[in-house]
Design a protein around this motif. Structure first.
Motif, PDB file in Angstrom:
ATOM      1  N   THR A   1       0.831  -1.199   0.000  1.00 35.59           N
ATOM      2  CA  THR A   1       0.000   0.000   0.000  1.00 35.59           C
ATOM      3  C   THR A   1       0.866   1.251   0.000  1.00 35.59           C
ATOM      4  OG1 THR A   1      -1.601  -1.216   1.370  1.00 35.59           O
ATOM      5  CG2 THR A   1      -1.879   1.169   1.228  1.00 35.59           C
ATOM      6  N   ARG A   2       0.450   2.246  -0.778  1.00 36.16           N
ATOM      7  CA  ARG A   2       1.129   3.545  -0.712  1.00 36.16           C
ATOM      8  C   ARG A   2       0.239   4.512   0.050  1.00 36.16           C
ATOM      9  NH1 ARG A   2      -0.593   7.167  -4.960  1.00 36.16           N
ATOM     10  NH2 ARG A   2      -1.635   6.115  -6.694  1.00 36.16           N
ATOM     11  N   ILE A   3       0.838   5.193   1.023  1.00 42.82           N
ATOM     12  CA  ILE A   3       0.088   6.082   1.903  1.00 42.82           C
ATOM     13  C   ILE A   3       0.782   7.442   1.945  1.00 42.82           C
ATOM     14  CG2 ILE A   3      -0.697   6.492   4.270  1.00 42.82           C
ATOM     15  CD1 ILE A   3      -0.897   3.498   4.647  1.00 42.82           C
ATOM     16  N   LYS A   4      -0.009   8.479   1.747  1.00 44.39           N
ATOM     17  CA  LYS A   4       0.508   9.844   1.795  1.00 44.39           C
ATOM     18  C   LYS A   4       0.000  10.510   3.064  1.00 44.39           C
ATOM     19  CE  LYS A   4       0.858  13.926  -1.215  1.00 44.39           C
ATOM     20  NZ  LYS A   4       0.330  14.540  -2.470  1.00 44.39           N
ATOM     21  N   ILE A   5       0.926  11.108   3.829  1.00 43.13           N
ATOM     22  CA  ILE A   5       0.561  11.754   5.090  1.00 43.13           C
ATOM     23  C   ILE A   5       1.074  13.185   5.110  1.00 43.13           C
ATOM     24  CG2 ILE A   5       0.420   9.658   6.493  1.00 43.13           C
ATOM     25  CD1 ILE A   5       3.270  10.005   7.298  1.00 43.13           C
ATOM     26  N   ASP A   6       0.426  14.015   5.907  1.00 43.67           N
ATOM     27  CA  ASP A   6       0.845  15.412   5.990  1.00 43.67           C
ATOM     28  C   ASP A   6       2.068  15.539   6.894  1.00 43.67           C
ATOM     29  OD1 ASP A   6       0.084  15.487   8.686  1.00 43.67           O
ATOM     30  OD2 ASP A   6      -1.854  16.381   8.266  1.00 43.67           O
TER      31      ASP A   6
ATOM     32  N   VAL B   1       7.878   4.289  -2.403  1.00 47.23           N
ATOM     33  CA  VAL B   1       6.958   5.024  -3.270  1.00 47.23           C
ATOM     34  C   VAL B   1       7.561   6.404  -3.476  1.00 47.23           C
ATOM     35  CG1 VAL B   1       4.658   5.991  -3.548  1.00 47.23           C
ATOM     36  CG2 VAL B   1       4.959   3.815  -2.344  1.00 47.23           C
ATOM     37  N   GLN B   2       7.769   6.773  -4.724  1.00 49.40           N
ATOM     38  CA  GLN B   2       8.299   8.107  -4.992  1.00 49.40           C
ATOM     39  C   GLN B   2       7.480   8.787  -6.086  1.00 49.40           C
ATOM     40  OE1 GLN B   2      12.438  10.523  -5.852  1.00 49.40           O
ATOM     41  NE2 GLN B   2      12.490   8.427  -5.119  1.00 49.40           N
ATOM     42  N   GLU B   3       7.072  10.017  -5.800  1.00 56.64           N
ATOM     43  CA  GLU B   3       6.297  10.793  -6.752  1.00 56.64           C
ATOM     44  C   GLU B   3       7.215  11.700  -7.556  1.00 56.64           C
ATOM     45  OE1 GLU B   3       2.522  13.953  -6.747  1.00 56.64           O
ATOM     46  OE2 GLU B   3       3.166  12.956  -4.890  1.00 56.64           O
ATOM     47  N   HIS B   4       7.036  11.677  -8.878  1.00 59.80           N
ATOM     48  CA  HIS B   4       7.863  12.516  -9.747  1.00 59.80           C
ATOM     49  C   HIS B   4       7.047  12.936 -10.962  1.00 59.80           C
ATOM     50  CE1 HIS B   4      11.399  14.091 -11.753  1.00 59.80           C
ATOM     51  NE2 HIS B   4      11.138  13.347 -12.810  1.00 59.80           N
ATOM     52  N   LEU B   5       6.842  14.246 -11.089  1.00 55.79           N
ATOM     53  CA  LEU B   5       6.119  14.811 -12.224  1.00 55.79           C
ATOM     54  C   LEU B   5       4.755  14.145 -12.427  1.00 55.79           C
ATOM     55  CD1 LEU B   5       9.039  15.259 -14.795  1.00 55.79           C
ATOM     56  CD2 LEU B   5       8.079  16.944 -13.215  1.00 55.79           C
TER      57      LEU B   5
ATOM     58  N   ILE C   1       7.287   2.774  -8.000  1.00 56.71           N
ATOM     59  CA  ILE C   1       7.194   1.789  -6.934  1.00 56.71           C
ATOM     60  C   ILE C   1       8.415   0.871  -6.956  1.00 56.71           C
ATOM     61  CG2 ILE C   1       5.776   0.005  -5.868  1.00 56.71           C
ATOM     62  CD1 ILE C   1       4.427   2.778  -6.065  1.00 56.71           C
ATOM     63  N   GLY C   2       9.052   0.759  -5.815  1.00 59.63           N
ATOM     64  CA  GLY C   2      10.208  -0.120  -5.687  1.00 59.63           C
ATOM     65  C   GLY C   2       9.870  -1.362  -4.892  1.00 59.63           C
ATOM     66  N   SER C   3      10.618  -2.423  -5.130  1.00 61.19           N
ATOM     67  CA  SER C   3      10.480  -3.662  -4.359  1.00 61.19           C
ATOM     68  C   SER C   3      11.842  -4.337  -4.268  1.00 61.19           C
ATOM     69  CB  SER C   3       9.485  -4.623  -5.014  1.00 61.19           C
ATOM     70  OG  SER C   3       9.456  -5.857  -4.316  1.00 61.19           O
TER      71      SER C   3
END
Length: 330
Positions: free
Chosen positions: A276-281, A305-309, A314-316
Protein backbone atom coordinates in the motif's frame (compact mmCIF):
# COMPACT_ATOMS: atom_id res chain seq x y z
CA UNK A 1 2.09 14.11 20.84
CA UNK A 2 0.01 11.00 21.38
CA UNK A 3 0.54 8.13 18.93
CA UNK A 4 -1.95 8.08 16.10
CA UNK A 5 -3.04 4.57 15.28
CA UNK A 6 -3.94 3.89 11.67
CA UNK A 7 -6.13 0.81 11.40
CA UNK A 8 -5.78 -0.06 7.79
CA UNK A 9 -8.46 -2.68 8.08
CA UNK A 10 -11.04 -0.15 9.27
CA UNK A 11 -10.45 2.75 6.90
CA UNK A 12 -12.61 3.14 3.79
CA UNK A 13 -11.62 1.10 0.72
CA UNK A 14 -8.45 2.43 -0.93
CA UNK A 15 -8.91 5.03 -3.61
CA UNK A 16 -9.57 3.73 -7.07
CA UNK A 17 -6.54 4.22 -9.24
CA UNK A 18 -7.17 6.86 -11.86
CA UNK A 19 -3.78 6.10 -13.31
CA UNK A 20 -2.42 3.60 -15.77
CA UNK A 21 0.18 1.07 -14.67
CA UNK A 22 3.26 0.31 -16.72
CA UNK A 23 6.50 -1.53 -16.19
CA UNK A 24 9.99 -0.27 -16.96
CA UNK A 25 11.85 -3.58 -17.53
CA UNK A 26 15.24 -3.97 -15.90
CA UNK A 27 18.10 -5.52 -17.90
CA UNK A 28 17.93 -9.29 -18.33
CA UNK A 29 18.52 -11.11 -15.05
CA UNK A 30 18.43 -7.96 -12.91
CA UNK A 31 15.93 -7.79 -10.03
CA UNK A 32 15.12 -6.05 -6.76
CA UNK A 33 14.70 -2.34 -7.62
CA UNK A 34 14.88 -1.06 -4.06
CA UNK A 35 15.13 2.74 -4.19
CA UNK A 36 14.93 5.59 -6.70
CA UNK A 37 16.32 9.06 -7.24
CA UNK A 38 15.89 11.79 -9.84
CA UNK A 39 18.46 14.49 -10.51
CA UNK A 40 17.66 18.21 -10.63
CA UNK A 41 17.15 18.01 -14.41
CA UNK A 42 14.46 15.38 -13.95
CA UNK A 43 16.58 12.58 -15.38
CA UNK A 44 16.04 9.09 -14.10
CA UNK A 45 14.94 7.19 -12.31
CA UNK A 46 18.29 6.12 -10.96
CA UNK A 47 17.60 2.80 -9.28
CA UNK A 48 19.51 0.52 -6.89
CA UNK A 49 19.28 -3.17 -7.80
CA UNK A 50 20.02 -6.56 -6.32
CA UNK A 51 23.34 -7.26 -8.04
CA UNK A 52 25.06 -4.21 -6.56
CA UNK A 53 24.61 -1.67 -9.34
CA UNK A 54 22.87 1.66 -9.61
CA UNK A 55 21.19 1.95 -13.00
CA UNK A 56 19.93 5.02 -14.85
CA UNK A 57 16.82 5.02 -17.01
CA UNK A 58 17.20 6.55 -20.49
CA UNK A 59 13.89 7.94 -21.68
CA UNK A 60 15.06 8.26 -25.28
CA UNK A 61 15.77 4.54 -25.61
CA UNK A 62 13.40 3.30 -22.90
CA UNK A 63 15.99 1.16 -21.17
CA UNK A 64 18.47 1.21 -18.30
CA UNK A 65 22.23 1.73 -18.43
CA UNK A 66 24.94 1.26 -15.80
CA UNK A 67 25.55 4.38 -13.75
CA UNK A 68 27.43 3.52 -10.56
CA UNK A 69 28.48 0.83 -8.09
CA UNK A 70 29.71 0.85 -4.49
CA UNK A 71 32.08 -2.07 -3.96
CA UNK A 72 35.63 -1.69 -5.38
CA UNK A 73 35.79 -5.49 -5.57
CA UNK A 74 32.77 -5.68 -7.85
CA UNK A 75 33.17 -7.19 -11.33
CA UNK A 76 30.57 -7.54 -14.06
CA UNK A 77 31.50 -11.15 -14.67
CA UNK A 78 31.01 -12.15 -11.05
CA UNK A 79 28.07 -9.93 -10.08
CA UNK A 80 25.84 -8.87 -12.98
CA UNK A 81 22.41 -10.46 -12.74
CA UNK A 82 23.21 -12.37 -9.55
CA UNK A 83 20.79 -12.51 -6.64
CA UNK A 84 22.81 -14.55 -4.16
CA UNK A 85 23.75 -11.76 -1.75
CA UNK A 86 24.42 -14.35 0.99
CA UNK A 87 27.74 -15.07 -0.70
CA UNK A 88 28.29 -12.09 -2.97
CA UNK A 89 27.04 -9.11 -0.94
CA UNK A 90 30.43 -8.13 0.41
CA UNK A 91 32.00 -8.51 -3.05
CA UNK A 92 29.28 -6.92 -5.19
CA UNK A 93 27.71 -4.50 -2.72
CA UNK A 94 23.99 -3.90 -2.25
CA UNK A 95 22.85 -0.27 -2.49
CA UNK A 96 19.51 0.01 -0.71
CA UNK A 97 18.85 3.72 -0.19
CA UNK A 98 19.38 6.63 -2.61
CA UNK A 99 19.01 10.41 -2.34
CA UNK A 100 20.25 13.19 -4.65
CA UNK A 101 21.72 16.55 -3.73
CA UNK A 102 20.08 18.72 -6.40
CA UNK A 103 22.68 21.47 -6.11
CA UNK A 104 25.78 19.33 -6.62
CA UNK A 105 24.24 16.44 -8.60
CA UNK A 106 25.82 14.06 -6.09
CA UNK A 107 24.00 10.85 -5.26
CA UNK A 108 24.15 9.61 -1.66
CA UNK A 109 23.91 5.87 -1.16
CA UNK A 110 23.29 3.62 1.84
CA UNK A 111 24.85 0.26 0.96
CA UNK A 112 23.98 -2.69 3.18
CA UNK A 113 27.51 -4.10 2.98
CA UNK A 114 29.85 -1.26 1.99
CA UNK A 115 28.59 1.70 4.05
CA UNK A 116 27.61 5.30 3.38
CA UNK A 117 28.76 6.39 -0.08
CA UNK A 118 28.50 9.28 -2.52
CA UNK A 119 28.55 9.16 -6.32
CA UNK A 120 29.60 12.09 -8.49
CA UNK A 121 27.59 13.39 -11.47
CA UNK A 122 29.48 11.14 -13.88
CA UNK A 123 28.78 7.95 -11.95
CA UNK A 124 31.28 5.12 -11.68
CA UNK A 125 32.78 3.85 -8.44
CA UNK A 126 31.23 5.52 -5.40
CA UNK A 127 33.39 7.36 -2.86
CA UNK A 128 33.16 6.06 0.71
CA UNK A 129 32.06 8.54 3.36
CA UNK A 130 31.78 6.27 6.40
CA UNK A 131 31.71 2.57 7.25
CA UNK A 132 31.58 2.69 11.05
CA UNK A 133 30.51 4.74 14.04
CA UNK A 134 32.53 5.01 17.25
CA UNK A 135 34.87 2.37 15.86
CA UNK A 136 32.09 -0.19 15.29
CA UNK A 137 31.50 -1.24 11.66
CA UNK A 138 28.02 -0.67 10.27
CA UNK A 139 25.69 -3.64 9.89
CA UNK A 140 23.02 -3.53 7.22
CA UNK A 141 22.58 0.13 6.22
CA UNK A 142 19.14 0.69 4.75
CA UNK A 143 17.78 4.21 4.19
CA UNK A 144 19.30 7.63 3.49
CA UNK A 145 17.96 11.19 3.42
CA UNK A 146 19.68 14.51 2.78
CA UNK A 147 18.96 17.68 4.77
CA UNK A 148 18.10 20.16 2.00
CA UNK A 149 19.59 23.08 3.94
CA UNK A 150 22.66 21.87 5.85
CA UNK A 151 23.52 18.97 3.50
CA UNK A 152 23.94 16.71 6.52
CA UNK A 153 23.13 13.11 5.67
CA UNK A 154 20.76 11.05 7.82
CA UNK A 155 20.78 7.30 7.38
CA UNK A 156 19.63 4.11 9.07
CA UNK A 157 21.26 0.92 10.24
CA UNK A 158 18.45 -1.61 10.08
CA UNK A 159 20.08 -3.86 12.65
CA UNK A 160 23.38 -4.02 14.49
CA UNK A 161 23.05 -7.81 14.70
CA UNK A 162 21.64 -9.19 11.47
CA UNK A 163 22.93 -9.02 7.94
CA UNK A 164 20.75 -8.42 4.88
CA UNK A 165 20.20 -12.13 4.36
CA UNK A 166 18.83 -12.43 7.91
CA UNK A 167 16.04 -9.86 7.62
CA UNK A 168 13.32 -12.47 8.12
CA UNK A 169 15.01 -13.70 11.28
CA UNK A 170 15.29 -10.10 12.49
CA UNK A 171 11.57 -9.56 11.95
CA UNK A 172 10.57 -12.82 13.66
CA UNK A 173 12.81 -12.10 16.65
CA UNK A 174 11.51 -8.55 17.02
CA UNK A 175 15.06 -7.22 16.75
CA UNK A 176 15.43 -3.72 18.24
CA UNK A 177 19.08 -2.90 17.56
CA UNK A 178 18.55 -0.49 14.67
CA UNK A 179 19.80 3.10 14.65
CA UNK A 180 19.31 6.52 13.10
CA UNK A 181 22.67 8.11 12.30
CA UNK A 182 23.90 11.47 11.04
CA UNK A 183 26.86 12.25 8.81
CA UNK A 184 27.89 15.85 9.44
CA UNK A 185 28.66 17.60 6.16
CA UNK A 186 31.21 19.93 7.81
CA UNK A 187 33.03 17.73 10.32
CA UNK A 188 32.66 14.48 8.33
CA UNK A 189 31.82 12.74 11.60
CA UNK A 190 29.09 10.17 12.21
CA UNK A 191 26.94 10.29 15.33
CA UNK A 192 24.14 8.07 16.60
CA UNK A 193 20.93 10.04 17.08
CA UNK A 194 18.62 7.18 18.02
CA UNK A 195 19.29 3.58 18.97
CA UNK A 196 17.08 0.68 19.94
CA UNK A 197 14.93 1.04 16.82
CA UNK A 198 12.96 -2.00 15.75
CA UNK A 199 14.07 -2.47 12.14
CA UNK A 200 15.18 1.05 11.19
CA UNK A 201 14.04 1.49 7.59
CA UNK A 202 13.18 4.67 5.68
CA UNK A 203 14.37 8.16 6.54
CA UNK A 204 13.31 11.60 5.28
CA UNK A 205 14.11 15.15 6.36
CA UNK A 206 11.38 17.81 6.45
CA UNK A 207 11.45 20.55 3.82
CA UNK A 208 12.42 23.17 6.43
CA UNK A 209 15.06 20.96 8.03
CA UNK A 210 13.25 21.07 11.38
CA UNK A 211 12.95 17.32 11.87
CA UNK A 212 13.81 13.93 10.41
CA UNK A 213 11.42 10.99 10.15
CA UNK A 214 12.64 7.43 10.60
CA UNK A 215 10.57 4.31 9.98
CA UNK A 216 10.58 1.13 12.04
CA UNK A 217 9.70 -1.81 9.83
CA UNK A 218 9.32 -4.25 12.70
CA UNK A 219 7.90 -1.63 15.08
CA UNK A 220 5.27 -0.58 12.50
CA UNK A 221 5.65 3.12 13.18
CA UNK A 222 7.46 6.31 12.21
CA UNK A 223 9.43 8.30 14.76
CA UNK A 224 10.07 12.04 14.53
CA UNK A 225 13.47 13.30 15.69
CA UNK A 226 13.63 17.06 16.12
CA UNK A 227 16.76 18.63 14.60
CA UNK A 228 16.06 22.27 15.51
CA UNK A 229 13.91 24.38 17.79
CA UNK A 230 12.79 24.01 21.39
CA UNK A 231 12.41 20.24 20.97
CA UNK A 232 15.86 19.80 19.44
CA UNK A 233 17.39 16.34 20.07
CA UNK A 234 14.11 14.87 21.32
CA UNK A 235 11.99 12.16 19.72
CA UNK A 236 8.28 11.44 19.56
CA UNK A 237 6.02 8.99 17.77
CA UNK A 238 4.87 10.54 14.49
CA UNK A 239 2.41 7.91 13.31
CA UNK A 240 1.70 4.21 13.86
CA UNK A 241 0.45 1.67 11.31
CA UNK A 242 -0.97 -1.84 11.26
CA UNK A 243 1.57 -2.72 8.59
CA UNK A 244 5.33 -2.79 8.13
CA UNK A 245 6.78 0.62 7.33
CA UNK A 246 9.44 0.74 4.65
CA UNK A 247 10.80 3.88 3.00
CA UNK A 248 9.60 7.44 3.48
CA UNK A 249 9.85 10.04 0.71
CA UNK A 250 9.16 13.77 0.98
CA UNK A 251 7.13 15.36 -1.82
CA UNK A 252 7.86 18.76 -3.36
CA UNK A 253 5.02 20.14 -1.23
CA UNK A 254 6.46 18.85 2.03
CA UNK A 255 4.10 15.89 2.53
CA UNK A 256 5.42 12.34 2.78
CA UNK A 257 4.82 9.12 0.84
CA UNK A 258 5.24 5.93 2.84
CA UNK A 259 5.53 2.40 1.51
CA UNK A 260 3.53 0.23 3.92
CA UNK A 261 3.06 -3.52 3.66
CA UNK A 262 -0.25 -4.20 5.36
CA UNK A 263 -0.40 -7.54 7.18
CA UNK A 264 -3.65 -9.43 6.67
CA UNK A 265 -4.46 -12.52 8.74
CA UNK A 266 -6.49 -14.96 6.66
CA UNK A 267 -6.38 -18.21 8.64
CA UNK A 268 -4.34 -17.67 11.82
CA UNK A 269 -1.41 -17.76 11.85
CA UNK A 270 -1.27 -17.44 8.03
CA UNK A 271 -0.44 -13.93 6.86
CA UNK A 272 -0.56 -12.27 3.49
CA UNK A 273 0.76 -8.87 2.48
CA UNK A 274 -1.14 -6.04 0.87
CA UNK A 275 1.36 -3.49 -0.52
CA UNK A 276 0.00 0.00 0.00
CA UNK A 277 1.13 3.54 -0.71
CA UNK A 278 0.09 6.08 1.90
CA UNK A 279 0.51 9.84 1.79
CA UNK A 280 0.56 11.75 5.09
CA UNK A 281 0.85 15.41 5.99
CA UNK A 282 3.94 16.89 7.73
CA UNK A 283 2.19 16.62 11.12
CA UNK A 284 1.36 12.93 11.00
CA UNK A 285 -2.31 13.77 11.51
CA UNK A 286 -4.04 13.40 8.16
CA UNK A 287 -3.97 10.56 5.68
CA UNK A 288 -4.03 12.41 2.40
CA UNK A 289 -4.19 9.32 0.22
CA UNK A 290 -4.26 5.54 0.69
CA UNK A 291 -3.98 3.23 -2.31
CA UNK A 292 -3.62 -0.56 -2.26
CA UNK A 293 -1.28 -1.91 -4.94
CA UNK A 294 -2.16 -5.60 -4.70
CA UNK A 295 -3.88 -5.56 -8.10
CA UNK A 296 -0.48 -5.14 -9.75
CA UNK A 297 1.86 -6.47 -7.05
CA UNK A 298 -0.21 -9.22 -5.45
CA UNK A 299 1.40 -10.44 -2.24
CA UNK A 300 4.78 -8.88 -3.09
CA UNK A 301 6.14 -6.39 -0.59
CA UNK A 302 7.10 -2.94 -1.81
CA UNK A 303 10.04 -0.94 -0.53
CA UNK A 304 9.47 2.60 -1.81
CA UNK A 305 6.96 5.02 -3.27
CA UNK A 306 8.30 8.11 -4.99
CA UNK A 307 6.30 10.79 -6.75
CA UNK A 308 7.86 12.52 -9.75
CA UNK A 309 6.12 14.81 -12.22
CA UNK A 310 2.72 13.37 -11.39
CA UNK A 311 3.79 9.72 -11.70
CA UNK A 312 4.35 7.25 -8.87
CA UNK A 313 7.39 4.98 -8.97
CA UNK A 314 7.19 1.79 -6.93
CA UNK A 315 10.21 -0.12 -5.69
CA UNK A 316 10.48 -3.66 -4.36
CA UNK A 317 13.52 -5.35 -2.85
CA UNK A 318 12.03 -8.72 -3.77
CA UNK A 319 14.36 -10.78 -5.98
CA UNK A 320 11.43 -11.82 -8.18
CA UNK A 321 10.66 -8.25 -9.30
CA UNK A 322 12.44 -7.43 -12.56
CA UNK A 323 10.84 -4.08 -13.36
CA UNK A 324 10.18 -0.61 -12.00
CA UNK A 325 6.45 -0.09 -11.58
CA UNK A 326 5.05 3.28 -12.64
CA UNK A 327 1.53 4.60 -12.10
CA UNK A 328 1.06 7.43 -14.55
CA UNK A 329 -1.71 9.53 -16.06
CA UNK A 330 -3.09 8.52 -19.42
Amino acid sequence: MLPIFILLFCIPPPMALSLTFKKLPLPTGVTGPSSFAFDSLGRGPYVSVQDGRILKYKTATADFEDFAYDAPTRSSAECDGKTNYDDLGATCGRPLGLDFDPTTQELYVADAYVGLMVVGPEGGLATPLANSVNGVPFRFLYGVGLDPLTKDVYFTEFSAVYQLRDITQAVVSGDATGSLLKYDALTKEVTVLLSGLSGASGVAVSADGEFVLVGELIGKRIQKFWIKGLKSNTVETFITFEGRVNRIRRTIFGDFWVAVNEIIIINPPTEVTRPTRIKIDPFGITLLETVALDKEYGNTRISEVQEHLGAYYIGSRNVTVNFVGVYDTI
